[in-house]
Structure formats: C-alpha cells, structure tokens
Design a protein around this motif. Structure first.
Motif, mmCIF file in Angstrom:
data_model
loop_
_atom_site.group_PDB
_atom_site.id
_atom_site.type_symbol
_atom_site.label_atom_id
_atom_site.label_comp_id
_atom_site.label_asym_id
_atom_site.label_seq_id
_atom_site.Cartn_x
_atom_site.Cartn_y
_atom_site.Cartn_z
ATOM 1 N N UNK A 29 3.192 20.172 -69.191
ATOM 2 C CA UNK A 29 1.857 19.601 -69.002
ATOM 3 C C UNK A 29 0.804 20.708 -68.917
ATOM 4 N N UNK A 30 1.113 21.778 -68.235
ATOM 5 C CA UNK A 30 0.166 22.887 -68.122
ATOM 6 C C UNK A 30 -0.108 23.536 -69.476
ATOM 7 N N UNK A 31 0.859 23.506 -70.378
ATOM 8 C CA UNK A 31 0.691 24.101 -71.704
ATOM 9 C C UNK A 31 0.274 23.104 -72.765
ATOM 10 N N UNK A 32 0.053 21.856 -72.383
ATOM 11 C CA UNK A 32 -0.330 20.787 -73.319
ATOM 12 C C UNK A 32 0.649 20.679 -74.484
ATOM 13 N N UNK A 33 1.922 20.718 -74.180
ATOM 14 C CA UNK A 33 2.963 20.599 -75.194
ATOM 15 C C UNK A 33 3.405 19.135 -75.205
ATOM 16 N N UNK A 34 2.836 18.340 -76.094
ATOM 17 C CA UNK A 34 2.978 16.887 -76.031
ATOM 18 C C UNK A 34 4.364 16.387 -76.407
ATOM 19 N N UNK A 35 5.001 16.958 -77.399
ATOM 20 C CA UNK A 35 6.345 16.508 -77.772
ATOM 21 C C UNK A 35 7.351 16.760 -76.644
ATOM 22 N N UNK A 36 7.384 17.950 -76.042
ATOM 23 C CA UNK A 36 8.289 18.125 -74.900
ATOM 24 C C UNK A 36 7.945 17.229 -73.720
ATOM 25 N N UNK A 37 6.677 16.916 -73.530
ATOM 26 C CA UNK A 37 6.290 16.016 -72.434
ATOM 27 C C UNK A 37 6.935 14.653 -72.633
ATOM 28 N N UNK A 38 6.888 14.138 -73.864
ATOM 29 C CA UNK A 38 7.492 12.826 -74.137
ATOM 30 C C UNK A 38 9.020 12.874 -74.002
ATOM 31 N N UNK A 39 9.637 13.927 -74.529
ATOM 32 C CA UNK A 39 11.096 14.053 -74.457
ATOM 33 C C UNK A 39 11.545 14.235 -73.001
ATOM 34 N N UNK A 40 10.807 15.045 -72.240
ATOM 35 C CA UNK A 40 11.145 15.227 -70.828
ATOM 36 C C UNK A 40 11.016 13.913 -70.047
ATOM 37 N N UNK A 41 10.022 13.118 -70.395
ATOM 38 C CA UNK A 41 9.852 11.825 -69.738
ATOM 39 C C UNK A 41 11.068 10.931 -69.998
ATOM 40 N N UNK A 42 11.543 10.910 -71.243
ATOM 41 C CA UNK A 42 12.752 10.144 -71.562
ATOM 42 C C UNK A 42 13.961 10.706 -70.822
ATOM 43 N N UNK A 43 14.039 12.029 -70.700
ATOM 44 C CA UNK A 43 15.134 12.656 -69.960
ATOM 45 C C UNK A 43 15.125 12.195 -68.501
ATOM 46 N N UNK A 44 13.955 12.175 -67.902
ATOM 47 C CA UNK A 44 13.851 11.754 -66.498
ATOM 48 C C UNK A 44 14.318 10.315 -66.342
ATOM 49 N N UNK A 45 13.917 9.436 -67.258
ATOM 50 C CA UNK A 45 14.328 8.029 -67.185
ATOM 51 C C UNK A 45 15.843 7.906 -67.353
ATOM 52 N N UNK A 46 16.408 8.593 -68.334
ATOM 53 C CA UNK A 46 17.850 8.487 -68.581
ATOM 54 C C UNK A 46 18.679 9.076 -67.453
ATOM 55 N N UNK A 47 18.215 10.146 -66.847
ATOM 56 C CA UNK A 47 18.940 10.724 -65.722
ATOM 57 C C UNK A 47 18.892 9.775 -64.527
ATOM 58 N N UNK A 48 17.750 9.130 -64.318
ATOM 59 C CA UNK A 48 17.653 8.138 -63.236
ATOM 60 C C UNK A 48 18.611 6.983 -63.498
ATOM 61 N N UNK A 49 18.700 6.527 -64.752
ATOM 62 C CA UNK A 49 19.651 5.466 -65.086
ATOM 63 C C UNK A 49 21.094 5.923 -64.875
ATOM 64 N N UNK A 50 21.401 7.158 -65.260
ATOM 65 C CA UNK A 50 22.743 7.691 -65.038
ATOM 66 C C UNK A 50 23.060 7.805 -63.560
ATOM 67 N N UNK A 51 22.082 8.215 -62.779
ATOM 68 C CA UNK A 51 22.253 8.316 -61.329
ATOM 69 C C UNK A 51 22.474 6.942 -60.718
ATOM 70 N N UNK A 52 21.680 5.969 -61.161
ATOM 71 C CA UNK A 52 21.833 4.593 -60.685
ATOM 72 C C UNK A 52 23.204 4.041 -61.054
ATOM 73 N N UNK A 53 23.620 4.269 -62.290
ATOM 74 C CA UNK A 53 24.923 3.780 -62.738
ATOM 75 C C UNK A 53 26.066 4.406 -61.973
ATOM 76 N N UNK A 54 25.929 5.673 -61.630
ATOM 77 C CA UNK A 54 26.978 6.353 -60.869
ATOM 78 C C UNK A 54 27.032 5.833 -59.441
ATOM 79 N N UNK A 55 25.900 5.660 -58.822
ATOM 80 C CA UNK A 55 25.861 5.192 -57.433
ATOM 81 C C UNK A 55 26.311 3.741 -57.328
ATOM 82 N N UNK A 56 25.903 2.899 -58.279
ATOM 83 C CA UNK A 56 26.179 1.464 -58.223
ATOM 84 C C UNK A 56 27.433 1.045 -58.989
#
Length: 195
Positions: A29-56
C-alpha cells in the motif's frame, strides 16, 4: 477438545502467514503496488478460511487453502523473478502497479540505512512528481528485500501445504471411521448393533 500436533502446527503456520501477509500488504500500500495489493488481499482471505477450516474441522476449507497455496507459491516465484530480472522480466516495469501509477516498491527509497537524495530532473517537468528520488548507500537493495519477503512466504507456504495435506487426510480418516450410529468403528473390533 484435544489438539493433534499437525493441526496445531497448521494453526500456527496460518497465523504466521496471516501476520506476514498483513505486513506485506502494508508495504505494498505504501508503494502503490496495486496488483500485489489485490493478491495479498486474496491471500489474507484464503488463509483465514484455512484457519477456520482447521479450527472447525472443515476439510473443504482446508482443501481450498491447499489449492490457493499452489497459486500463492507461483505468485511469489513470479515476483522473485521480476525483482531479480529473470526470464525476460524487469523490476523497472509497471506490471505491479498495473500501469496506473509510476510507483515502485516502497523499499526503493526507504530501505534500511539508505541515504535518500532528491535530484531535480529537467526532462520530467510534465509529470506530477518533478523529482527523481535515488537511494544511495543502502545496506540491502530494495529488490533483495522484496525477494526475501517472497522467500519467507514460500517457506511458510510450503510448510503450510505439507501440514494442510496431513490435516485433510486426518479429517477424512476420522469421518470414514464414524459409522453414523453413534460410535466409532475400530478396524480391530467388529461393530455390534444392539436393537
């Protein structure tokens, strides 16, 4: 509720991935790198889903995390090749900013122990930013910092992939051993039905 070592390790790795992805998101975000921002956002969502799936105990979410991990590994290899100028890629291209802005990695001008110098550019008068920024005397050049980010992500992702495979196999074995009458089936003992 007991925690097997593989499941606990995957929870730890997902938490570590979440922290490192959030850190990476901030610097993109500080470097205004838009493609990595979108990919990182998807990474955060998928890791949260993986964490949820592991816990539940939800193997489908962990499988989704597994599939995304393969894409995440490919993305980090691509970014590493881009910053190292491998395979015809160039770190000076505007691929990561999607051609929307002339910005590059935040680390380019703000690396560890870099002396920042603003040099006036006579031929750049028409642009919004009339100065060229150069960083001299850096302890570690920005492209290597970005590659180190990718290497950390690759190592955590590969470990997460291995543990996620183990957790999915454990979850499916537990589902297969349950006979839906209210008891677990043990292969050494024949199950007896009482009417």
């Amino acid at each position: 509720m007991g925690c097997c070592s593989g499941r606990c390790m995957l929870i730890f790795l997902c938490t570590l991935q979440l922290i490192t992805a959030l850190e990476r998101q901030v610097f993109d975000f500080l470097g205004y790198q838009w493609l990595p921002i979108m990919i990182n956002f998807l990474q955060i969502i998928m890791v949260i889903l993986g964490l949820f799936g592991t816990i539940q105990y939800r193997p489908r979410y962990v499988v989704l995390y597994l599939l995304w991990t393969l894409l995440w590994v490919a993305w980090n290899v691509f970014v590493s090749c881009l910053y190292l100028d491998l395979g015809g890629l160039s770190k000076d291209s505007d691929i990561l900013s999607l051609g929307v802005s002339p910005h590059h990695s935040w680390w380019k001008g703000n690396g560890p122990s870099c002396e920042r110098r603003d040099l006036p550019a006579t031929g750049w008068q028409s642009l919004e930013n009339p100065e060229l920024v150069t960083a001299l005397g850096c302890w570690l050049e920005y492209q290597y910092i970005e590659v180190l980010h990718c290497i950390v992500q690759l190592l955590i992702s590969l470990l997460g992939f291995v543990y996620a495979c183990y957790v999915v196999s454990t979850f499916t074995e537990e589902e297969d051993s349950f006979n839906f009458i209210g008891e677990f089936h043990h292969p050494s003992k024949p199950s007896q039905l009482i009417f």
